[in-house]
Scaffold this motif. Structure first.
Motif, PDB file in Angstrom:
ATOM      1  N   GLN A  88       0.826  -1.204   0.000  1.00  0.00           N
ATOM      2  CA  GLN A  88       0.000   0.000   0.000  1.00  0.00           C
ATOM      3  C   GLN A  88       0.862   1.257   0.000  1.00  0.00           C
ATOM      4  O   GLN A  88       0.580   2.220  -0.707  1.00  0.00           O
ATOM      5  CB  GLN A  88      -0.945   0.010   1.207  1.00  0.00           C
ATOM      6  CG  GLN A  88      -1.960   1.123   1.171  1.00  0.00           C
ATOM      7  CD  GLN A  88      -2.875   1.039  -0.045  1.00  0.00           C
ATOM      8  OE1 GLN A  88      -3.468  -0.007  -0.298  1.00  0.00           O
ATOM      9  NE2 GLN A  88      -2.969   2.110  -0.801  1.00  0.00           N
ATOM     10  N   ALA A  89       1.941   1.246   0.769  1.00  0.00           N
ATOM     11  CA  ALA A  89       2.861   2.390   0.787  1.00  0.00           C
ATOM     12  C   ALA A  89       3.489   2.595  -0.589  1.00  0.00           C
ATOM     13  O   ALA A  89       3.643   3.736  -1.047  1.00  0.00           O
ATOM     14  CB  ALA A  89       3.947   2.176   1.848  1.00  0.00           C
ATOM     15  N   TYR A  90       3.846   1.509  -1.254  1.00  0.00           N
ATOM     16  CA  TYR A  90       4.388   1.590  -2.614  1.00  0.00           C
ATOM     17  C   TYR A  90       3.370   2.223  -3.547  1.00  0.00           C
ATOM     18  O   TYR A  90       3.694   3.142  -4.311  1.00  0.00           O
ATOM     19  CB  TYR A  90       4.780   0.192  -3.100  1.00  0.00           C
ATOM     20  CG  TYR A  90       5.060   0.116  -4.575  1.00  0.00           C
ATOM     21  CD1 TYR A  90       6.227   0.664  -5.111  1.00  0.00           C
ATOM     22  CD2 TYR A  90       4.147  -0.473  -5.434  1.00  0.00           C
ATOM     23  CE1 TYR A  90       6.482   0.590  -6.471  1.00  0.00           C
ATOM     24  CE2 TYR A  90       4.405  -0.546  -6.799  1.00  0.00           C
ATOM     25  CZ  TYR A  90       5.564  -0.001  -7.312  1.00  0.00           C
ATOM     26  OH  TYR A  90       5.801  -0.054  -8.659  1.00  0.00           O
ATOM     27  N   GLU A  91       2.120   1.761  -3.486  1.00  0.00           N
ATOM     28  CA  GLU A  91       1.071   2.317  -4.348  1.00  0.00           C
ATOM     29  C   GLU A  91       0.824   3.790  -4.047  1.00  0.00           C
ATOM     30  O   GLU A  91       0.646   4.592  -4.971  1.00  0.00           O
ATOM     31  CB  GLU A  91      -0.217   1.509  -4.171  1.00  0.00           C
ATOM     32  CG  GLU A  91      -0.088   0.110  -4.751  1.00  0.00           C
ATOM     33  CD  GLU A  91      -1.211  -0.811  -4.335  1.00  0.00           C
ATOM     34  OE1 GLU A  91      -2.216  -0.347  -3.740  1.00  0.00           O
ATOM     35  OE2 GLU A  91      -1.087  -2.019  -4.622  1.00  0.00           O
ATOM     36  N   ASP A  92       0.835   4.148  -2.769  1.00  0.00           N
ATOM     37  CA  ASP A  92       0.642   5.551  -2.389  1.00  0.00           C
ATOM     38  C   ASP A  92       1.761   6.424  -2.949  1.00  0.00           C
ATOM     39  O   ASP A  92       1.524   7.556  -3.362  1.00  0.00           O
ATOM     40  CB  ASP A  92       0.574   5.692  -0.876  1.00  0.00           C
ATOM     41  CG  ASP A  92      -0.681   5.065  -0.280  1.00  0.00           C
ATOM     42  OD1 ASP A  92      -1.643   4.779  -1.042  1.00  0.00           O
ATOM     43  OD2 ASP A  92      -0.698   4.859   0.944  1.00  0.00           O
ATOM     44  N   SER A  93       2.989   5.882  -2.978  1.00  0.00           N
ATOM     45  CA  SER A  93       4.123   6.667  -3.484  1.00  0.00           C
ATOM     46  C   SER A  93       4.008   6.905  -4.988  1.00  0.00           C
ATOM     47  O   SER A  93       4.536   7.885  -5.501  1.00  0.00           O
ATOM     48  CB  SER A  93       5.451   5.982  -3.156  1.00  0.00           C
ATOM     49  OG  SER A  93       5.658   4.845  -3.993  1.00  0.00           O
ATOM     50  N   LEU A  94       3.319   6.028  -5.681  1.00  0.00           N
ATOM     51  CA  LEU A  94       3.142   6.191  -7.130  1.00  0.00           C
ATOM     52  C   LEU A  94       2.149   7.292  -7.466  1.00  0.00           C
ATOM     53  O   LEU A  94       2.194   7.870  -8.537  1.00  0.00           O
ATOM     54  CB  LEU A  94       2.663   4.880  -7.766  1.00  0.00           C
ATOM     55  CG  LEU A  94       3.617   3.702  -7.681  1.00  0.00           C
ATOM     56  CD1 LEU A  94       2.951   2.468  -8.277  1.00  0.00           C
ATOM     57  CD2 LEU A  94       4.918   4.005  -8.394  1.00  0.00           C
ATOM     58  N   GLU A  95       1.240   7.578  -6.530  1.00  0.00           N
ATOM     59  CA  GLU A  95       0.205   8.567  -6.767  1.00  0.00           C
ATOM     60  C   GLU A  95       0.672   9.992  -6.574  1.00  0.00           C
ATOM     61  O   GLU A  95      -0.042  10.925  -6.902  1.00  0.00           O
ATOM     62  CB  GLU A  95      -0.992   8.272  -5.852  1.00  0.00           C
ATOM     63  CG  GLU A  95      -1.654   6.946  -6.181  1.00  0.00           C
ATOM     64  CD  GLU A  95      -2.738   6.575  -5.193  1.00  0.00           C
ATOM     65  OE1 GLU A  95      -3.031   7.377  -4.289  1.00  0.00           O
ATOM     66  OE2 GLU A  95      -3.293   5.481  -5.337  1.00  0.00           O
ATOM     67  N   LYS A  96       1.855  10.174  -6.029  1.00  0.00           N
ATOM     68  CA  LYS A  96       2.353  11.533  -5.760  1.00  0.00           C
ATOM     69  C   LYS A  96       2.828  12.212  -7.010  1.00  0.00           C
ATOM     70  O   LYS A  96       3.230  11.721  -7.960  1.00  0.00           O
ATOM     71  CB  LYS A  96       3.491  11.479  -4.743  1.00  0.00           C
ATOM     72  CG  LYS A  96       2.994  11.084  -3.378  1.00  0.00           C
ATOM     73  CD  LYS A  96       4.137  11.083  -2.402  1.00  0.00           C
ATOM     74  CE  LYS A  96       3.628  10.678  -1.037  1.00  0.00           C
ATOM     75  NZ  LYS A  96       4.645  10.665  -0.040  1.00  0.00           N
TER      76      LYS A  96
END
Length: 55
Positions: free
Chosen positions: A47-55
């Motif tokens: 989830q943290a990886y996916e959140d980092s992609l949205e930035k």
């Protein structure tokens, strides 16, 4: 929850080789090594990886 390489592959729609390459390149979370032949990823790490992609 812990995910196997098969589950991670399905989640991102890529081949396992791509996931391992991303890890070597430092672009994807490292798995927990439960044994020499068993790796699992934490839900929170994915989830943290996916959140980092949205930035």
């Amino acid at each position: 929850m812990l995910y196997s390489i098969k589950e991670v592959r399905k989640r991102y729609g890529v081949a396992p080789k791509s996931i391992w390459r991303w890890i070597r390149e430092g672009r994807f979370p490292k798995p927990l090594k439960l044994s020499p032949t068993t790796a699992r990823w934490r839900e929170s790490d994915l989830q943290a990886y996916e959140d980092s992609l949205e930035k």
